[in-house]
Design a protein around this motif. Structure first.
Motif, mmCIF file in Angstrom:
data_model
loop_
_atom_site.group_PDB
_atom_site.id
_atom_site.type_symbol
_atom_site.label_atom_id
_atom_site.label_comp_id
_atom_site.label_asym_id
_atom_site.label_seq_id
_atom_site.Cartn_x
_atom_site.Cartn_y
_atom_site.Cartn_z
ATOM 1 N N GLU A 67 15.040 -21.447 -23.257
ATOM 2 C CA GLU A 67 15.179 -21.469 -25.007
ATOM 3 C C GLU A 67 16.416 -22.589 -25.075
ATOM 4 O O GLU A 67 16.396 -23.377 -25.739
ATOM 5 C CB GLU A 67 15.667 -19.895 -25.488
ATOM 6 N N PHE A 68 17.168 -22.174 -24.032
ATOM 7 C CA PHE A 68 19.017 -22.443 -24.149
ATOM 8 C C PHE A 68 18.311 -24.003 -23.543
ATOM 9 O O PHE A 68 18.691 -25.119 -24.751
ATOM 10 C CB PHE A 68 19.539 -22.292 -22.901
ATOM 11 N N ALA A 69 17.568 -24.546 -22.282
ATOM 12 C CA ALA A 69 16.893 -25.676 -22.452
ATOM 13 C C ALA A 69 16.330 -26.568 -23.748
ATOM 14 O O ALA A 69 16.899 -27.458 -23.368
ATOM 15 C CB ALA A 69 15.856 -26.162 -20.717
ATOM 16 N N LYS A 70 15.631 -25.481 -23.930
ATOM 17 C CA LYS A 70 14.697 -26.440 -25.537
ATOM 18 C C LYS A 70 15.866 -26.631 -26.717
ATOM 19 O O LYS A 70 15.708 -27.514 -26.896
ATOM 20 C CB LYS A 70 13.778 -24.887 -25.946
ATOM 21 N N THR A 71 16.345 -25.823 -26.962
ATOM 22 C CA THR A 71 17.585 -26.320 -27.270
ATOM 23 C C THR A 71 18.287 -27.813 -27.074
ATOM 24 O O THR A 71 18.348 -28.095 -28.327
ATOM 25 C CB THR A 71 18.583 -25.273 -27.714
ATOM 26 N N LEU A 72 18.941 -27.803 -26.111
ATOM 27 C CA LEU A 72 19.502 -28.724 -25.482
ATOM 28 C C LEU A 72 18.940 -30.227 -25.942
ATOM 29 O O LEU A 72 19.157 -31.047 -25.752
ATOM 30 C CB LEU A 72 20.073 -28.764 -24.563
ATOM 31 N N ALA A 73 17.121 -30.292 -25.298
ATOM 32 C CA ALA A 73 16.741 -30.804 -25.927
ATOM 33 C C ALA A 73 15.773 -31.668 -26.824
ATOM 34 O O ALA A 73 15.374 -33.095 -27.290
ATOM 35 C CB ALA A 73 15.565 -31.189 -24.953
ATOM 36 N N PRO A 75 15.908 -32.248 -30.469
ATOM 37 C CA PRO A 75 15.955 -34.083 -31.655
ATOM 38 C C PRO A 75 17.221 -33.444 -32.053
ATOM 39 O O PRO A 75 18.220 -34.504 -32.754
ATOM 40 C CB PRO A 75 15.049 -34.160 -32.521
ATOM 41 N N GLU A 76 17.627 -32.184 -33.443
ATOM 42 C CA GLU A 76 18.312 -32.218 -34.266
ATOM 43 C C GLU A 76 19.651 -31.866 -33.402
ATOM 44 O O GLU A 76 20.450 -33.050 -34.178
ATOM 45 C CB GLU A 76 18.250 -31.546 -34.721
ATOM 46 N N LEU A 78 19.732 -33.808 -30.211
ATOM 47 C CA LEU A 78 20.104 -34.880 -29.371
ATOM 48 C C LEU A 78 20.882 -35.570 -30.897
ATOM 49 O O LEU A 78 21.574 -36.755 -30.374
ATOM 50 C CB LEU A 78 19.000 -35.603 -28.709
ATOM 51 N N GLN A 79 19.969 -35.651 -31.656
ATOM 52 C CA GLN A 79 20.754 -36.205 -33.205
ATOM 53 C C GLN A 79 22.504 -36.553 -33.793
ATOM 54 O O GLN A 79 22.762 -37.595 -33.666
ATOM 55 C CB GLN A 79 19.973 -36.308 -34.110
ATOM 56 N N VAL A 80 22.631 -34.997 -32.940
ATOM 57 C CA VAL A 80 24.267 -34.786 -32.937
ATOM 58 C C VAL A 80 25.310 -36.013 -31.992
ATOM 59 O O VAL A 80 25.990 -36.659 -32.491
ATOM 60 C CB VAL A 80 24.924 -34.075 -32.969
ATOM 61 N N PHE A 81 24.369 -35.566 -30.812
ATOM 62 C CA PHE A 81 24.763 -37.041 -29.036
ATOM 63 C C PHE A 81 25.151 -38.506 -30.211
ATOM 64 O O PHE A 81 25.943 -38.808 -29.547
ATOM 65 C CB PHE A 81 23.896 -36.039 -28.491
ATOM 66 N N PHE A 82 23.965 -38.378 -30.579
ATOM 67 C CA PHE A 82 24.114 -40.324 -30.378
ATOM 68 C C PHE A 82 24.938 -40.438 -32.038
ATOM 69 O O PHE A 82 25.489 -41.086 -31.889
ATOM 70 C CB PHE A 82 22.325 -40.773 -30.971
ATOM 71 N N ASN A 83 24.394 -39.521 -32.835
ATOM 72 C CA ASN A 83 25.632 -40.055 -34.143
ATOM 73 C C ASN A 83 27.252 -39.847 -33.598
ATOM 74 O O ASN A 83 27.815 -40.786 -34.200
ATOM 75 C CB ASN A 83 25.080 -38.905 -35.530
ATOM 76 N N ASP A 84 27.381 -38.696 -33.164
ATOM 77 C CA ASP A 84 29.357 -38.383 -32.818
ATOM 78 C C ASP A 84 29.532 -39.635 -31.871
ATOM 79 O O ASP A 84 31.026 -40.317 -31.181
ATOM 80 C CB ASP A 84 29.252 -37.306 -32.686
ATOM 81 N N ALA A 85 28.719 -39.619 -30.019
ATOM 82 C CA ALA A 85 28.699 -39.852 -29.355
ATOM 83 C C ALA A 85 28.136 -41.452 -29.258
ATOM 84 O O ALA A 85 29.134 -42.269 -28.072
ATOM 85 C CB ALA A 85 28.633 -39.181 -27.797
ATOM 86 N N GLY A 86 27.283 -41.989 -29.817
ATOM 87 C CA GLY A 86 26.968 -42.897 -29.807
ATOM 88 C C GLY A 86 26.016 -43.080 -28.404
ATOM 89 O O GLY A 86 24.996 -43.978 -27.482
ATOM 90 N N ALA A 87 25.809 -41.776 -27.417
ATOM 91 C CA ALA A 87 24.360 -41.537 -26.688
ATOM 92 C C ALA A 87 23.124 -41.887 -27.472
ATOM 93 O O ALA A 87 22.636 -41.174 -28.138
ATOM 94 C CB ALA A 87 24.960 -40.154 -26.019
ATOM 95 N N VAL A 88 22.303 -42.601 -26.264
ATOM 96 C CA VAL A 88 20.784 -43.098 -27.580
ATOM 97 C C VAL A 88 20.325 -42.437 -25.905
ATOM 98 O O VAL A 88 20.110 -42.262 -24.738
ATOM 99 C CB VAL A 88 20.611 -44.639 -26.537
ATOM 100 N N THR A 92 12.074 -39.574 -28.379
ATOM 101 C CA THR A 92 11.607 -40.365 -30.246
ATOM 102 C C THR A 92 11.450 -39.383 -31.579
ATOM 103 O O THR A 92 11.095 -40.525 -32.502
ATOM 104 C CB THR A 92 10.497 -41.564 -29.524
ATOM 105 N N LYS A 93 11.815 -38.734 -31.138
ATOM 106 C CA LYS A 93 11.549 -38.099 -32.845
ATOM 107 C C LYS A 93 13.092 -38.134 -33.598
ATOM 108 O O LYS A 93 13.003 -36.974 -34.315
ATOM 109 C CB LYS A 93 10.939 -36.664 -32.709
ATOM 110 N N MET A 94 14.198 -38.599 -33.404
ATOM 111 C CA MET A 94 15.300 -38.678 -33.420
ATOM 112 C C MET A 94 15.317 -39.361 -34.357
ATOM 113 O O MET A 94 14.771 -40.374 -35.010
ATOM 114 C CB MET A 94 16.294 -39.507 -32.315
ATOM 115 N N ASP A 95 15.716 -39.224 -36.117
ATOM 116 C CA ASP A 95 15.883 -40.327 -36.937
ATOM 117 C C ASP A 95 17.227 -41.492 -36.734
ATOM 118 O O ASP A 95 18.085 -41.698 -36.446
ATOM 119 C CB ASP A 95 16.713 -39.494 -38.547
#
Length: 136
Positions: A67-73, A75-76, A78-88, A92-95
């Motif tokens: 469940e923890f691994a699913k949480t880390l993966a 889209p929501e 990962l969206q924070v990871f991209f928005n805050d850190a710039g990591a792509v 493909t389900k990210m906004d």
């Protein structure tokens, strides 16, 4: 940083990514090199494996770890990871509607359809040994 290179190898997901390069070089000066494909096929985004998650099946908390691994993966997350850190990320389900970086737009637009594994991620153990020998 000094502006003396035509190309640089960079990760799309971690330390060196479009957000940091956009800031350093200017978004108009940053591009994405798509991997030429044989036989006139469309160029592809070279991709390798990313973060992998695993749990020892003898662990007393297998379900919790999964469940923890699913949480880390998710889209929501990962969206924070991209928005805050710039990591792509490769999810493909990210906004991506708010993405302004031309380089990041190119990467995101090709993730769903134009990704090809890099040679070392698609090689046998014997082929990897040959690659390592020849690249030393």
């Amino acid at each position: 940083m000094r502006g003396e290179s035509a190309n640089t190898s960079g990760l799309i997901s971690d330390v060196a990514h479009s957000k940091s390069f956009d800031k350093m070089l200017g978004a108009e000066n940053l591009g994405v090199f798509l991997l030429p494909a044989p036989g006139g096929m469309a160029a592809k985004i070279p991709a390798a494996a990313g973060i992998g998650y695993a749990v020892n099946m003898k662990s007393p908390n297998v379900d919790l770890t999964v469940e923890f691994a699913k949480t880390l993966a998710a889209p929501e997350v990962l969206q924070v990871f991209f928005n805050d850190a710039g990591a792509v990320t490769a999810n493909t389900k990210m906004d991506t509607s708010a993405v302004t970086s031309p380089a990041a737009k190119t990467i995101f637009s090709g993730l769903a359809t134009d990704v090809v594994p890099m040679a070392h991620t698609n090689a046998t153990a014997q082929e990897l040994k040959a690659i390592h020998r020849q690249s030393q």
